[in-house]
Design a protein around this motif. Structure first.
Motif, PDB file in Angstrom:
ATOM      1  N   TYR A 166      48.608 -20.017  91.476  1.00 53.95           N
ATOM      2  CA  TYR A 166      47.870 -19.760  92.687  1.00 53.95           C
ATOM      3  C   TYR A 166      46.372 -19.738  92.515  1.00 53.95           C
ATOM      4  CZ  TYR A 166      49.435 -19.455  97.339  1.00 53.95           C
ATOM      5  OH  TYR A 166      49.756 -19.800  98.595  1.00 53.95           O
ATOM      6  N   TYR A 210      45.116 -23.173  92.968  1.00 51.56           N
ATOM      7  CA  TYR A 210      45.049 -23.575  94.361  1.00 51.56           C
ATOM      8  C   TYR A 210      43.826 -22.986  95.034  1.00 51.56           C
ATOM      9  CZ  TYR A 210      49.941 -25.053  93.931  1.00 51.56           C
ATOM     10  OH  TYR A 210      51.095 -25.659  93.566  1.00 51.56           O
ATOM     11  N   ALA A 247      40.421 -24.715  96.806  1.00 52.61           N
ATOM     12  CA  ALA A 247      39.928 -24.386  98.139  1.00 52.61           C
ATOM     13  C   ALA A 247      38.458 -24.009  98.056  1.00 52.61           C
ATOM     14  CB  ALA A 247      40.747 -23.249  98.736  1.00 52.61           C
ATOM     15  N   TYR A 296      51.787 -17.344 101.353  1.00 51.72           N
ATOM     16  CA  TYR A 296      51.182 -17.605 102.660  1.00 51.72           C
ATOM     17  C   TYR A 296      50.205 -16.499 103.017  1.00 51.72           C
ATOM     18  CZ  TYR A 296      50.979 -19.318 107.493  1.00 51.72           C
ATOM     19  OH  TYR A 296      50.556 -19.820 108.696  1.00 51.72           O
ATOM     20  N   LEU A 316      46.756 -16.969 100.968  1.00 56.03           N
ATOM     21  CA  LEU A 316      45.787 -17.968 101.430  1.00 56.03           C
ATOM     22  C   LEU A 316      45.445 -17.786 102.886  1.00 56.03           C
ATOM     23  CD1 LEU A 316      46.222 -21.361  99.623  1.00 56.03           C
ATOM     24  CD2 LEU A 316      44.254 -19.868  99.728  1.00 56.03           C
ATOM     25  N   PHE A 326      40.907 -25.454 107.918  1.00 53.78           N
ATOM     26  CA  PHE A 326      41.479 -26.412 106.968  1.00 53.78           C
ATOM     27  C   PHE A 326      42.587 -25.754 106.168  1.00 53.78           C
ATOM     28  CE2 PHE A 326      37.648 -29.536 106.456  1.00 53.78           C
ATOM     29  CZ  PHE A 326      37.995 -30.114 107.660  1.00 53.78           C
ATOM     30  N   ILE A 327      42.326 -24.534 105.739  1.00 61.20           N
ATOM     31  CA  ILE A 327      43.355 -23.830 104.972  1.00 61.20           C
ATOM     32  C   ILE A 327      44.599 -23.642 105.830  1.00 61.20           C
ATOM     33  CG2 ILE A 327      43.956 -21.654 103.882  1.00 61.20           C
ATOM     34  CD1 ILE A 327      41.031 -21.425 102.998  1.00 61.20           C
ATOM     35  N   MET A 383      44.326 -31.273 102.395  1.00 61.46           N
ATOM     36  CA  MET A 383      43.879 -31.329 101.004  1.00 61.46           C
ATOM     37  C   MET A 383      42.370 -31.179 100.966  1.00 61.46           C
ATOM     38  SD  MET A 383      46.152 -33.713  98.745  1.00 61.46           S
ATOM     39  CE  MET A 383      47.921 -33.493  98.635  1.00 61.46           C
ATOM     40  N   PRO A 384      41.787 -30.463 100.070  1.00 61.88           N
ATOM     41  CA  PRO A 384      42.404 -29.751  98.942  1.00 61.88           C
ATOM     42  C   PRO A 384      42.682 -28.286  99.237  1.00 61.88           C
ATOM     43  CG  PRO A 384      40.039 -29.860  98.665  1.00 61.88           C
ATOM     44  CD  PRO A 384      40.325 -30.388 100.011  1.00 61.88           C
ATOM     45  N   PHE A 385      42.943 -27.935 100.475  1.00 61.70           N
ATOM     46  CA  PHE A 385      43.185 -26.526 100.831  1.00 61.70           C
ATOM     47  C   PHE A 385      44.664 -26.270 101.082  1.00 61.70           C
ATOM     48  CE2 PHE A 385      39.158 -28.083 102.535  1.00 61.70           C
ATOM     49  CZ  PHE A 385      38.259 -27.281 101.844  1.00 61.70           C
ATOM     50  N   HIS A 386      45.496 -27.143 100.540  1.00 64.33           N
ATOM     51  CA  HIS A 386      46.888 -27.188 100.953  1.00 64.33           C
ATOM     52  C   HIS A 386      47.814 -26.441 100.012  1.00 64.33           C
ATOM     53  CE1 HIS A 386      46.487 -29.877  97.668  1.00 64.33           C
ATOM     54  NE2 HIS A 386      47.793 -29.858  97.532  1.00 64.33           N
ATOM     55  N   GLY A 387      47.263 -25.866  98.931  1.00 59.29           N
ATOM     56  CA  GLY A 387      48.095 -25.341  97.843  1.00 59.29           C
ATOM     57  C   GLY A 387      49.315 -24.539  98.274  1.00 59.29           C
ATOM     58  N   TRP A 388      49.148 -23.765  99.317  1.00 55.21           N
ATOM     59  CA  TRP A 388      50.245 -22.882  99.733  1.00 55.21           C
ATOM     60  C   TRP A 388      51.372 -23.643 100.420  1.00 55.21           C
ATOM     61  CZ3 TRP A 388      51.293 -22.805 104.990  1.00 55.21           C
ATOM     62  CH2 TRP A 388      50.312 -23.410 105.808  1.00 55.21           C
ATOM     63  N   ASP A 409      54.901 -25.021  98.828  1.00 57.18           N
ATOM     64  CA  ASP A 409      55.723 -23.909  98.336  1.00 57.18           C
ATOM     65  C   ASP A 409      56.328 -23.132  99.493  1.00 57.18           C
ATOM     66  OD1 ASP A 409      54.902 -24.745  95.951  1.00 57.18           O
ATOM     67  OD2 ASP A 409      53.560 -23.062  95.497  1.00 57.18           O
ATOM     68  N   TYR A 411      54.964 -32.506 101.913  1.00 58.37           N
ATOM     69  CA  TYR A 411      53.827 -33.371 101.584  1.00 58.37           C
ATOM     70  C   TYR A 411      53.604 -34.385 102.690  1.00 58.37           C
ATOM     71  CZ  TYR A 411      53.170 -31.412  96.983  1.00 58.37           C
ATOM     72  OH  TYR A 411      52.886 -30.556  95.968  1.00 58.37           O
TER      73      TYR A 411
END
Lengths: 610, 476
Positions: A590, A593, A597, B155, B158, B210-211, B216-221, B224, B295
């Motif tokens: 995390y 990630y 951001a 979730y 972020l 954006f998050i 992207m690139p704020f998509h990490g969450w 999952d 994705y």
């Protein structure tokens, strides 16, 4: 409503051809009757139309395209010749094709060919002409393909060669239309310019390929062996010669005004001369009746092209006269070969011999037409050849020499052919051979008689059929009928013929058999090597073409493979490579990630504050 | 008028929870009816419903609401996806108490989303975003299993970051403008013209959204969370929640409040393009059905943002249409994944194969959904992508238009891979006795598929009016 008579000449054979497909197999008589009757109707129509002249334009289908047909001196004559051959060869085919396979296909194609040939002769628009011309290409393929088991390959060969030359012609038509601003043949009259020269050459390729001249000839000898015989007699010997030379005459007389001093005239003469000598040299060494004839069919086309190429009135008249003469004697010669094939079961000269006693009428017809083709007085070939000689001599002694040399070899090879097939010892297999069926004899006799008539009374065809084509103005007051005026040339011709006989006797004495009477030429040093190569197909332009195509296709295949590799291998590999890279970046950690951001956010701030 | 869309679900929740016997059994029917009514109300623009005077509400709510065509598109999607989610919950949430709880939370989420769709000031927007966020935390962790809890936690983290950024942005804007109203702030921003604080505020706001949108690139969450949530929750999340809370809010903020400037447009286009391509590339090699869809969501949201970034009426209309399309085909595909998961107990597409024989309807509908997503005519997805690409080309962002087309090819690539692996190819012996999924999963799937095809076929007649509807929004 009765369609215009010009359309009838096309519609009657076309509909009869379609009808033949519908006749059940069992009713062979009906089928044959239909074939003969349809041709007879065409002949009657052609006789009625002869000496008339008018044009007819079909109501427009496509705007801007005039579907026009024109009947006049030349086309009426060609129409008559076509239908005459149609009737005679139809009569012959009815017996010859008995018991063969795919008869109804052959009959139907026969009639379609007549229809399309008539259409091509009558067309007064280059596009209309092209339509019929290309239709003949398809029929050519079909008629060869229904022959023996190798026929399909030969048909493909013919299709490719003629198709490529037709493509040239198509381009030529486009170019001509562009230069002239119209496609109506009777309105086109171009003076020679570099672009017009190109157009002429392209159209010429189409025409001489139809006539079977070198280098577009190589399918004809193969077809002679593989296709049904009446086809050879009808198409390459008669109709295609008529059509090709007709079109050549039209382009060099009407569409373009070929002048004596132009390079194109010389080019035509070179093509003609080369065709004469090279094809006849090949004819010399053939050991098959039909194949030998087919090489002569090529060689004789050379005389016509040479004659027209001279661009002097006497040469052109000679060329055109030779066209009709050749069509007559060559189709008759093919018919004799068919009679021999039908009766003796083979056309291989090594197995034939002594047939003169068994088939006397066929033999007589053969002798008449062989004399005609060799240019023996008083048959028709003599007169037309003398005219061509005269024209050629006017343009240069070398062309004359080639033409005369061709005559020598022609005579020599027919002496050999006649000797091998009809004279000499009869082979045991042929002991029970009988004379051919009457219905096969009639066409042969008829043609042989016409050959004699056209020779003895050459004034009639020349004055009524040939000279009007050129017209009084271009003839410049000459009349070429009657016995040749140039006595010197006639003497040389006789000397050459006597030399051919002496040569034959010499060969006969040396080898002791008619078939091998020309072996001393065949195995002459250097010449023999060339012959060896020629027999392997080394000089066949078709084989060169195939080789070239092979190379091109290999290159294209390589290029294609490369492109495929980009699509099938490189792009997916790149995509999957990136994909798994991105996947590895997503570790589920995390803080990573969050770091992305934050970096993204900083970049955005940077952009906004810029 | 608009307030009823918030009030009615809210009051419904209250009534359902009254201690009256039999109320719990009414829950499903009531919720379904509400969602259906919401869809119908949107489709009838002249309905008496929209004209009800809510002056009495003014005393209760101290904020303004308004529904333009953009809001209505989203409201329709909310109704549609929520209905679908409701049906899918029938299969996955067996226990009747749990089901009742699920429906309650769903209603609250819908209430929040409706409010977001209609909010006209940033603070209420923020508040209702939080309502949506909190209800989605619960929905993700609904099964109280390890993956669900983990997903919910991710979730929260972020989303929390986004919340912080957003509230900071709001604070700065209020500081500058002295108001929270979109149009007032808009005029103030024009007057202020690019000071440091303004840029900072805008940046904070955009990044926060954006998050929330998962770009992207704020998509990490996002992958999952989508993957670990229970099936009905992921339908709702992917289909509508992130679209409302992130994408719609972003469009609304940019269109109504920030206005288009060169720098904002370039940020939007760049982020959109990166999301389109990298999202699609990442989807290509996923082996988990839902993860691939996640994705794909990132990639499709990229398209919406590209449409927004074009800054033209056509582009924004395309973006709105794509929101609808994404809601329909992505919910459909998640329903399909749920159907497969419910029968196979697995989501690993590498182990599947030949399911088209056993599950013909699931297979058929998923093909329709996939093709719509890849933009194959005449399905609905084709038109929205076409609008976006044409808009980009016309405005002059030709490079981005090309990227959008390439992204479409990649989309087709991964969906074909998916179809090949799951529904076609060699049937595996392991899944020989599989049967078609139950009614509660098939009904929404078929309904959505029909909707996709119908929208695609009718689009040529409807699009002109639809696009013209956006003129006043952009013009203002």
């Amino acid at each position: 409503m009765i369609p215009n008579p010009l359309l009838l000449t096309i519609i009657i054979p076309l509909l009869s051809g379609i009808l033949i497909f519908c006749v059940p197999k069992k009713l062979e008589g009906a089928r044959s009757g239909l074939l003969v009757l349809a041709n007879l109707a065409g002949l009657i129509l052609a006789i009625i139309l002869f000496k008339q002249s008018f044009t007819y334009t079909l109501p427009g289908i496509a705007p801007g395209l005039e579907l026009s047909f024109r009947l006049y001196q030349f086309s009426a004559f060609m129409l008559l010749a076509t239908s005459l051959f149609g009737v005679l060869i139809a009569l012959y085919s009815v017996v010859f094709m008995q018991g063969k396979k795919l008869v109804s296909q052959f009959y139907a194609y026969f009639l379609f060919s007549i229809a399309l040939t008539n259409g091509a002769f009558l067309a007064d628009n280059l596009l209309v002409l092209l339509f019929f011309w290309e239709g003949l290409l398809v029929l050519l393929f079909g008629m060869i393909a229904i022959g023996n088991k190798d026929a399909f390959k030969t048909a493909t060969k013919a299709f490719i060669i003629v198709g490529v030359t037709d493509l040239c012609m198509m381009l030529g038509i486009a170019l001509t239309g562009h230069l002239a601003g119209t496609l109506v043949i009777s309105k086109i009259s171009l003076t020679l310019s570099p672009l017009a020269n190109l157009a002429f050459i392209l159209l010429m390729i189409g025409a001489i390929s139809k006539a079977g001249a070198m280098p577009f000839h190589s399918w004809i000898p193969d077809a002679a062996i593989d296709s049904p015989l009446p086809f050879m007699s009808l198409i390459p010997a008669a109709l295609e010669k008529l059509l090709g030379i007709y079109f050549l005459a039209r382009i060099s007389l009407d569409l373009f005004r070929l002048t004596v001093n132009s390079g194109l005239s010389t080019l035509l003469m070179i093509v003609g001369g080369a065709t004469i000598i090279l094809a006849v040299m090949m004819a010399l060494i053939q050991k098959d009746y039909k194949r030998l004839l087919s090489y002569h069919a090529i060689s004789q086309a050379g005389y016509m092209i040479l004659g027209i190429g001279t661009a002097v009135p006497i040469g052109i008249i000679g060329g055109l006269f030779h066209m009709i003469n050749h069509a007559l004697y060559k189709s008759c010669l093919f018919l004799t070969s068919g009679a021999v094939e039908k009766q003796a079961g083979t056309t291989n000269l090594e197995k034939l011999g002594g047939l003169a006693r068994k088939m006397p009428i066929t033999f007589i017809c053969f002798v008449v037409t062989a004399c005609a083709i060799s240019g023996v007085w008083p048959f028709n070939g003599f007169f037309s050849k003398e005219l061509v000689y005269d024209g050629a001599l006017e343009r240069g002694w070398i062309f004359y020499f080639v033409a005369v040399a061709g005559s020598f070899f022609t005579a020599a090879s027919f002496l050999k052919l006649g000797h091998a097939a009809f004279i000499g010892k009869i082979s045991s297999e042929n002991g029970k051979v009988k004379e051919a069926h009457i219905s096969m004899l009639i066409p042969m006799i008829a043609i042989a008689l016409i050959c004699t008539f056209f020779g003895v009374f050459n004034q009639w065809p020349l004055n009524n059929l040939i000279q009007p084509i050129l017209g009084a103005e271009r003839l410049e007051g000459h009349n070429f009928s009657g016995f040749p005026t140039n006595t010197m040339l006639v003497i040389i011709t006789f000397v050459v013929l006597i030399l051919a006989i002496l040569n034959h006797l010499y060969g006969l004495k040396k080898k002791g058999s008619g078939l091998h009477a020309l072996d001393h030429i065949r195995y002459f040093p250097v010449v023999s090597n060339i012959y060896d190569l020629a027999e392997k197909g080394f000089f066949d332009p078709y084989n060169w073409g195939l080789g070239l195509v092979n190379v091109i296709s290999r290159i294209s295949f390589g290029v294609d493979k490369g492109i495929n590799w980009v699509y099938d291998s490189l792009s997916p590999k790149l995509a999957y490579g990136f994909s798994s890279g991105i996947r590895k970046l997503h570790t589920g950690n995390y803080s990573v990630y969050l770091a992305w951001a934050i970096v993204g956010m900083l970049v955005i701030f940077g952009l906004l504050l810029r | 008028m608009c307030a009823s869309l918030i009030l009615i679900p809210f009051i419904s929740v209250l009534i359902l929870n009254l201690p009256i016997k039999g109320m719990k059994r009414l829950a499903f029917g009531l919720a379904a009816l509400l969602f259906l009514l919401q869809m119908v109300a949107v489709l009838i623009p002249d309905a008496a419903f929209w004209k009800i005077n809510h002056s009495f509400c003014a005393g209760i709510f101290n904020f303004e609401l308004g529904a333009d065509i953009l809001s209505k598109v989203v409201l329709f999607c909310i109704g549609m996806v929520s209905l679908v989610t409701l049906f899918s919950a029938l299969t996955f949430v067996k226990d009747s108490d749990e089901k009742f709880n699920f429906i309650n939370i769903l209603l609250i989420a819908v209430c929040g989303m409706n409010a977001v769709a209609m909010a006209k000031d940033i603070f209420s927007l923020y508040v209702f975003l939080e309502v949506v966020a909190v209800s989605s935390f619960i929905l993700i962790a609904f099964n109280r299993d390890m993956p669900g809890l983990e997903g919910a936690f991710k979730y929260i983290v972020l989303s929390g970051v986004a919340t912080v950024l957003m509230i900071a942005g709001i604070a700065l804007l209020v500081l500058i403008a002295g108001s929270t109203n979109f149009s007032l702030i808009h005029y103030m921003l024009i007057a202020q013209n690019k000071s440091l604080i303004v840029s900072l505020a805008i940046g904070l706001f955009i990044v926060a959204l954006f998050i929330k949108s998962g770009l992207m690139p704020f998509h990490g969450w996002l992958p999952d969370v989508y993957t670990s949530a229970p099936a009905p929750a992921s339908v709702l999340l992917a289909g509508i929640i992130t679209k409302v809370a992130g994408v719609y809010a972003l469009i609304r903020i940019v269109v109504s409040m920030l206005g288009f400037s060169a720098s904002i447009q370039s940020i939007l286009l760049f982020v959109g393009a990166v999301s389109v391509i990298l999202g699609a590339l990442a989807a290509l090699t996923q082996s988990d059905f839902k993860r691939m869809l996640s994705y794909s969501s990132i990639s499709q949201v990229g398209y919406i943002i590209l449409g927004l970034g074009s800054g033209s009426v056509l582009g924004i209309a395309g973006a709105a249409f794509h929101i609808f399309n994404h809601a329909s085909f992505k919910s459909l595909l998640f329903i399909n994944s749920a159907a497969v998961e419910s029968r196979l107990g697995s989501r690993d597409i590498d182990k599947m194969g030949g399911l088209a024989k056993q599950m013909p309807l699931t297979s058929l509908t998923s093909v329709i959904g996939s093709l719509s997503c890849a933009g194959i005519p005449p399905l609905a997805g084709f038109w929205s992508k076409l609008m976006i690409i044409i808009a980009l080309w016309l405005v002059g962002f030709k490079g981005y238009a090309v990227i959008a087309v390439l992204g479409s090819i990649l989309t087709l690539a991964y969906f074909l891979t998916l179809q090949r692996k799951v529904f076609f190819g060699k049937p595996s012996d392991e899944f020989k006795d599989i049967k078609e999924a139950g009614f509660s999963l098939m009904f929404p799937a078929i309904a959505l598929a029909v909707l996709i095809v119908a929208a695609g076929l009718l689009a040529p007649w409807l699009l002109k009016g639809f696009i013209l509807g956006f003129v006043p929004i952009i013009g203002g």
